[in-house]
Design an enzyme around this catalytic site. Structure first.
Site, PDB file in Angstrom:
ATOM      1  N   ASP A 319       0.875  -1.169   0.000  1.00 19.19           N
ATOM      2  CA  ASP A 319       0.000   0.000   0.000  1.00 19.19           C
ATOM      3  C   ASP A 319       0.924   1.234   0.000  1.00 19.19           C
ATOM      4  O   ASP A 319       2.117   1.140   0.328  1.00 19.19           O
ATOM      5  CB  ASP A 319      -0.931  -0.001   1.220  1.00 19.19           C
ATOM      6  CG  ASP A 319      -2.119   0.937   1.001  1.00 19.19           C
ATOM      7  OD1 ASP A 319      -2.071   1.754   0.061  1.00 19.19           O
ATOM      8  OD2 ASP A 319      -3.090   0.865   1.771  1.00 19.19           O
TER       9      ASP A 319
HETATM   10  C1  BGC Z   1      -4.936   3.419   0.209  1.00 23.94           C
HETATM   11  C2  BGC Z   1      -5.086   2.418  -0.909  1.00 23.94           C
HETATM   12  C3  BGC Z   1      -4.939   3.112  -2.237  1.00 23.94           C
HETATM   13  C4  BGC Z   1      -3.607   3.823  -2.273  1.00 23.94           C
HETATM   14  C5  BGC Z   1      -3.356   4.539  -3.577  1.00 23.94           C
HETATM   15  C6  BGC Z   1      -3.680   4.259   0.073  1.00 23.94           C
HETATM   16  O1  BGC Z   1      -3.694   5.317   0.970  1.00 23.94           O
HETATM   17  O2  BGC Z   1      -4.933   2.752   1.440  1.00 23.94           O
HETATM   18  O3  BGC Z   1      -6.317   1.768  -0.828  1.00 23.94           O
HETATM   19  O4  BGC Z   1      -5.057   2.189  -3.269  1.00 23.94           O
HETATM   20  O5  BGC Z   1      -3.568   4.782  -1.228  1.00 23.94           O
HETATM   21  O6  BGC Z   1      -4.199   5.615  -3.723  1.00 23.94           O
END
Ligand code: BGC
Length: 804
Positions: A319
């Site tokens: 993530d």
């Molecule tokens: C989130 C993810 C997301 C990623 C990219 C993160 O803060 O937890 O779900 O895909 O950002 O935007």
């Protein structure tokens, strides 16, 4: 005096110089940390198609006029990847193990897909294109602004995850995924960072709207449908967040303490079902720690369980800015570090140098990413046309969203009569919330509010009610945030809309001059923050009084009241649900929200949605509430850049660590075990018609349990029924939930009087439990009971003796 002025001027100049230097230094640091840290900058790669002397036409990616193995589509993906690996230097391999920074996300990389959350580096020398990764669960989160385009390139806002799960329809999930994937393909997005499929452990998780259910079987099957739909377009899906990422508070450091049986049967189960049924191209590892270790560095999870046991063949990515040590992450099976920073690049280079990262580790991760690149549409002659069929997708949204709306109560008022005059109340009737905040958000062209949808369907709106909204709007203009900064601010503080003031006089006038009231209650939440009990899970004092007064005044004039819930997560309903005549849980239904709601209100669509989670009487009825952060604190964003570990003695419960003390007893498993009443149970939802269940038969043939039963529409209106199959082990020797969902199916539209046979087929391994001592799945011998229900507490058929 002059001297003082001189000193002041010198001091001021000094301060300005220092601030400018700091500003410039900061800018340069951020630029090199997050943007320009790699030489392999994006450039669109032009590839020539040539025909060799054997008459074979191919894309000559590396421009050498020869057919290299990796350019040869007739070769297997493995052979092509291995050829590429042989041709690449270690430096080139390292480049693809991390994203390109946050240029795309901020819209700086205008050649590509602005607003896409991340990128994977390609390789210019070998003609490999960069890949674009974009959120998210309710449609593409990319910017509608594009260089060289006058018109805006909007994305479709699909209904939120909880609504899709409320359809209990695996085929519908596939159709939604297919539309999302085709939009991604058209816009040049190679991987969609979706579906979100963490479990609804507690109603307060701020991202529950993105996720599906409190039950892993429902979550896993709906997720599999979406993944298969997305990938039908040769666009990859990236289900997330693997695993046990069930709270937003301190999400980047929270240590989830979960026992192995609970992990296997509850939190891993949904992912296991999804992986086995849909084989996603990628999976996103979660921010949190599990039992003391960041998930990203957990080899047992990412390699032994995910790949060796379940057979996952795709790429794992972190993530954004998440996880533990870079090198350890790659070694554990986390192939891609997103979004990529100069530090990650340095870590990988150093790791290889000091041999903490072996060439073998590097090759394994790089080969998985190369596989993604070779599979992508870009590398298969399918260029983005930037013209998805938004009109068709809007039709899909309207139709599918109404299938996931749940009729919680209906004392005969719905469907409405044609031409009814409606007093439309509540801010979100006029300003509907189409989806949640954060990476689950979408830059859509429009959202259909309830007022316009009602008018389009020939209902008349009471003028006092619309005037009151207009007045309110003048004083409280509701503005959709624009750009990354405004969106980030909203994410950090998802303000709930204030409510319109209705005086007794207003209510009386409306009740006298209309046939009924429709009152919408709205809620929003999002990434980085959990919800709170007061004024969020619970209705505010003002909202409660509004429902009470409206019902009192309208009922005194023999008029009815319908409450529409425009919410993303569970709220308290028990204390007020007796007051209105009907309650429709419309969720956050995407850009056609108003139309989908009206399709249910006027009876064009017969509601068939069922709750994918329990609506409790009180928040504390959920056992997990004791061990859940309830203060709504924001996540500590500095952890994105600096993960400082606190000594154990300073760690606080529910922030630094969360004890999953309830074990298996999440949602209905807990309520049933303890005999706690609910406001609405798991699986609940009404229809405008009735269904009779009969004739259940179950047989175990070659370790597969085949079940069939008949469903008859015994009412007057066509409708669909969701049939839920629960199992229970009689006289079990171990502690088990009273019963557990094992499969479900939604019938086709059954006409009045029509009957359908519904079939289920499940391997007996679905009945196994995780034996902690043996460290394996075990099937208990003996008698099992099968329940076919219209909800978890409305069991219509019961078979007592299935012998295993
Ligand atoms: C989130 C993810 C997301 C990623 C990219 C993160 O803060 O937890 O779900 O895909 O950002 O935007």
């Amino acid at each position: 005096m002059k001297k003082i002025i001189k000193i002041l001027l010198i001091t001021l100049t000094g301060v300005i110089v220092i601030i400018s230097a700091l500003g410039l230094g900061g800018y340069l640091y951020i630029k090199s940390f997050l943007f320009d840290f790699d030489k392999n900058n994006y450039e669109e790669i032009k590839v020539k198609s040539i025909t060799n002397d054997k008459g074979l036409t191919f894309d000559d990616y590396n421009n050498n006029n020869l057919l290299d193995t990796y350019e040869d589509n007739s070769k297997s993906l493995e052979e092509r990847v291995s050829d590429l690996l042989n041709k690449m230097t270690n430096e080139e391999k390292i480049a693809i193990l991390k994203g390109t920074g946050i240029g795309s996300m901020l819209g700086f990389n205008s050649n590509g897909v602005p607003g896409a959350a991340g990128e994977i580096f390609g390789n210019k020398r070998l003609g490999l294109n960069n890949l674009y990764l974009a959120d998210g669960p309710a449609g593409l989160r990319i910017s509608s602004e594009r260089k060289n385009f006058d018109k805006k390139l909007y994305s479709t806002a699909f209904p939120v995850g909880s609504l899709v799960a409320s359809t209990w329809d695996k085929n519908l999930a596939f159709e939604i995924g297919k539309a999302m994937g085709s939009e991604a393909k058209s816009y040049g997005v190679d991987i969609i960072l979706a579906p979100g499929m963490n479990l609804h452990r507690n109603p307060l998780c701020g991202r529950n709207f993105e996720y599906f259910s409190e039950d892993p079987v429902l979550s896993g099957n709906i997720a599999a449908g979406i993944v298969n739909g997305i990938q039908k377009n040769n666009v990859g899906a990236c289900p997330k967040h693997f695993v046990v990422n069930n709270q937003e508070t301190d999400r980047m450091k929270n240590n989830a303490l979960v026992d192995e049986r609970t992990l296997r049967e509850i939190y891993l189960k949904g992912f296991e079902i999804m992986v086995k049924k849909s084989q996603p191209w990628a999976i996103m590892s979660s921010y949190n720690k599990l039992n003391g270790k960041y998930v990203t560095v957990n080899k047992r999870l990412l390699t032994s369980v995910l790949r060796d046991e379940w057979g996952f063949r795709g790429t794992v990515m972190t993530d954004w800015f998440g996880g533990g040590d870079t090198v350890e992450s790659i070694k554990a099976g986390n192939d891609l570090i997103e979004p990529g920073t100069s530090k990650v690049l340095e870590d990988l280079e150093k790791g290889l140098e000091n041999q903490k990262l072996s060439e073998n580790d590097l090759n394994i991760a790089a080969s998985r990413i190369l596989k993604l690149i070779l599979r992508s549409n870009k590398m298969n002659n399918s260029k983005n046309d930037n013209s998805p069929d938004l009109k068709y997708h809007a039709e899909i949204v309207r139709e599918k969203a109404s299938e996931g709306m749940i009729l919680l109560k209906n004392d005969g008022i719905l469907p409405l009569k044609e031409n009814d005059i409606i007093s439309l109340m509540g801010v979100t009737s006029f300003n509907i919330i189409s989806g949640g905040i954060g990476s689950g958000d979408v830059d859509e062209a429009y959202t259909v509010n309830l007022d316009e949808a009602l008018i389009k369907s020939n209902f008349k709106l009471n003028k006092t009610s619309t005037d009151l909204y207009e007045d309110y709007f003048k004083k409280n203009p509701v503005k959709k945030p624009v750009g990354i900064i405004e969106n980030l601010m909203l994410m950090m503080d998802p303000k709930l809309l204030s409510q319109i003031n209705y005086t007794d006089n207003d209510l009386n006038t409306m009740a006298e001059n209309s046939d009924l009231a429709i009152l919408t209650i709205g809620r929003n939440s999002g990434e980085g923050k959990d919800r709170v009990e007061k004024n969020d899970f619970l209705l505010s004092k003002k909202e409660k009084e509004l429902i009470e007064k409206t019902c009192k005044v309208f009922h005194s004039k023999n008029k009815k009241v319908v409450v529409v819930l425009n919410i993303g997560g569970v709220i308290e309903t028990h204390s007020w649900k007796d007051l209105p005549d009907a309650i429709l849980l419309a969720w956050q239904a995407g850009q056609e929200s108003g139309n989908s709601i009206v399709d249910i209100l006027n009876g064009k669509v017969n509601p068939s949605g069922k709750l994918p989670m329990t609506f409790p009487i009180a928040l504390n009825d959920h056992r997990s509430t004791k061990n859940f952060p309830t203060d709504g604190a924001s996540s500590d964003m500095t952890l994105m850049f600096n993960k400082k570990e606190k000594p154990l003695s300073e760690q606080t419960k529910n922030n630094d660590f969360t004890i999953y003390e309830e074990g298996l007893y999440v949602g209905y498993r807990h309520f049933e075990k303890e005999g706690i009443n609910t406001s609405y149970p798991f699986g609940y939802g009404l229809s405008y018609t009735n269904f009779d269940y009969s004739n259940i038969v179950a047989k175990n043939v070659n370790d597969t349990i085949n079940i069939s039963l008949d469903i008859k529409n015994s009412g007057n209106i066509s409708g669909k029924e969701v049939v839920q199959i629960y199992f229970s082990k009689s006289n079990s020797s171990i502690d088990r939930p009273i019963k557990e969902l094992k499969d479900f199916s939604k019938t086709k539209l059954l006409k009045s009087g029509e009957k359908a046979k519904v079939y289920f087929s499940l391997p007996i391994s679905d009945l196994s439990y995780w034996d902690d001592e043996k460290n394996e799945w075990v099937i208990e011998k003996g008698n099992y009971e099968i329940f076919a229900g219209s909800s978890s507490s409305d069991i219509r058929l019961h078979l007592k003796n299935l012998k295993l």
